[in-house]
Write an enzyme that holds these catalytic residues in place. Sequence first.
Site, PDB file in Angstrom:
ATOM      1  N   ASP A  31       0.786  -1.224  -0.232  1.00  0.00           N
ATOM      2  CA  ASP A  31       0.099  -0.266   0.178  1.00  0.00           C
ATOM      3  C   ASP A  31       0.765   1.261   0.025  1.00  0.00           C
ATOM      4  O   ASP A  31       2.100   1.114   0.389  1.00  0.00           O
ATOM      5  CB  ASP A  31      -0.715  -0.059   1.187  1.00  0.00           C
ATOM      6  CG  ASP A  31      -1.780   1.155   1.428  1.00  0.00           C
ATOM      7  OD1 ASP A  31      -2.327   1.759   0.426  1.00  0.00           O
ATOM      8  OD2 ASP A  31      -1.612   1.620   2.685  1.00  0.00           O
ATOM      9  N   ASP A  46      -0.244   5.076   1.017  1.00  0.00           N
ATOM     10  CA  ASP A  46      -0.469   5.913   2.045  1.00  0.00           C
ATOM     11  C   ASP A  46      -0.334   5.225   3.479  1.00  0.00           C
ATOM     12  O   ASP A  46      -1.189   4.513   3.540  1.00  0.00           O
ATOM     13  CB  ASP A  46      -1.829   6.678   1.770  1.00  0.00           C
ATOM     14  CG  ASP A  46      -1.924   7.329   0.398  1.00  0.00           C
ATOM     15  OD1 ASP A  46      -2.468   8.445   0.420  1.00  0.00           O
ATOM     16  OD2 ASP A  46      -1.262   7.026  -0.494  1.00  0.00           O
ATOM     17  N   ARG A  57     -14.704  12.115  -1.322  1.00  0.00           N
ATOM     18  CA  ARG A  57     -13.506  12.821  -0.901  1.00  0.00           C
ATOM     19  C   ARG A  57     -13.000  13.392  -2.045  1.00  0.00           C
ATOM     20  O   ARG A  57     -12.657  14.400  -2.010  1.00  0.00           O
ATOM     21  CB  ARG A  57     -12.487  11.976  -0.323  1.00  0.00           C
ATOM     22  CG  ARG A  57     -12.750  11.576   1.122  1.00  0.00           C
ATOM     23  CD  ARG A  57     -11.759  10.277   1.723  1.00  0.00           C
ATOM     24  NE  ARG A  57     -12.019   9.256   1.018  1.00  0.00           N
ATOM     25  CZ  ARG A  57     -11.085   8.135   1.500  1.00  0.00           C
ATOM     26  NH1 ARG A  57     -10.019   8.226   2.081  1.00  0.00           N
ATOM     27  NH2 ARG A  57     -11.308   7.027   0.838  1.00  0.00           N
ATOM     28  N   SER A  70      -2.307   0.870  -4.713  1.00  0.00           N
ATOM     29  CA  SER A  70      -2.759   1.890  -3.866  1.00  0.00           C
ATOM     30  C   SER A  70      -4.166   2.480  -3.864  1.00  0.00           C
ATOM     31  O   SER A  70      -4.531   2.434  -5.362  1.00  0.00           O
ATOM     32  CB  SER A  70      -1.753   3.150  -3.841  1.00  0.00           C
ATOM     33  OG  SER A  70      -2.203   4.183  -3.104  1.00  0.00           O
TER      34      SER A  70
END
Length: 409
Positions: free
Chosen positions: A198, A200, A243, A286
Site C-alpha cells: 500500500d 499512503d 472525498r 494503492s
Amino acid sequence: MREIILIQVSGNDRPGLTAAFTAILGRYQVNVLDIGQAVIHDTLSLGILVEVPPEGEASPLLKDLLFEAHKRNISVRFRPIDEDRYEEWVSGQGKDRHIITLLSRKITAEQLAEVTTVVADNGLNIDSMTRLSGRVRLEGELENPDTRACVEISVRGEPRDAAAMRAAFLSIANERNLDIAFQRDSAFRRNRRLVVFDMDSTLIRSEVIDELAAEAGVGEQVAAITERAMRGELDFNESFRSRVALLKGLDESALERVRDRLELTEGAQRLIPTLKALGYRTAILSGGFTWFGEWLKRTLNIDYVYANELEIEDGKVTGRVVGQIVNGERKAELLKQIAKQENINLEQVIAVGDGANDLPMLGAAGLGIAFRAKPLVKKNAEQSISTLGLDGILYLIGVRDKDQAELLN
C-alpha cells in the site's frame, strides 16, 4: 554393542576447538548423527551426537576427549542415549516446524519469558534461537529510538490451539511493545519473490488525499471520511468519490507542493534496495493516486504501480477519477495478476498495508503484514509490525542485519 553418546563441549571460544574435537572423533571412526554449535559473547557451546560402531570402544575415545578438554581449559560432558529414545527422536523429524520472530526496539527477558511460556503451553519444542539483529553497544544505543532488535525462534510441532496461541501472542505484543510473527517454516517462507505495498501511511507517512484536502481548504471534511473508511465503516468506492469530489478546482501546482513535503516511512529506503539486491519484484497497489505513485516508483525503483488516476483539466482537479477505482478487491486482483505475470506462486508473495481496504490483498498473499495498522486490520491480518520500520519485514524472511549490510554495499 553399539553406543550412542551426546558430547557437550563448552568454554571460551577460540580458533581450532571444533577441529580438535572432531579430529579425535575421526580417529575412532565414529558416525556423527547430529551436531550443533553456537557462540554467545565468546563462549562456545558445541553438541555432537555420535554413534560408536559395535566394533569400537567408547572408553578410550572419552578419555582422549577429556584430556583434550583439560588441555584447552574447557568443559566436556557425556550422556549416553538409549537406542529406543534415539529412534523416538528420529521419528519426530517429519513434524511441522514453525518460526516465531520477535521484533522490538530491544528484547527483554520478560518478553522472552512470556512468549516461551505460550510456546510451552501449546506443546511446541524449541529447536533453536537466533539473533538476527546486530550487536548493540551499551553506550546510549539501547535507548536509541531507531535501534532494532530481533530474535528468531524455531519450534517443532503443531500448537494445541492455534487461535488461542495467536490471541495470547497478540496480548503480549500489545502489553510489552513487541511484535510477534508465527509462520510455518516452509520452502516458500525462505523463497519469497514479490512484495506489494500500500502507499499512503505505509510506504509514505501521510495520507495524500488528506494533504490535498488541506491545500483545498476542506481538510476536516475529507479527514473525517478517510478515517471512517480506513476503519471499515464506509464503502470504499463511495467514500473515495466523496472525498475526491471535495477537491474540485484545486490547482495542479498543489500536487507538487504536497509531493515536496512527503516523507518516506522509516525503513523504506533500507528495505527496497535490499529486496532488489535479493532479486525481489516490487509493486505499489494503492487506493491513492498514480500521480504520487509514479513519483514513488521512480524514487524507490519500484517495478509496478497501480493506483487511481486523478482527472486534471486545464491545470485544475475536476473532482473525478478516471477508470476503475483501486479498492480492496481490486488490490487483491492486481496482486494475483502481477504474480501470474511474473510466474510467482501466491505463497511467495508478501503484501503490506495498514487499512481495512488492504485486508483482501493481505489475505491473498502467502505472507500478509499489517504495518502500523488500525486495530481492526491488526486483529485480522496474519502478521503485523508496529514497533519497527518497514525494514522489519526483512527479519520475517530471515535476513540478518549483517546480510543487509553486505547486500547494500
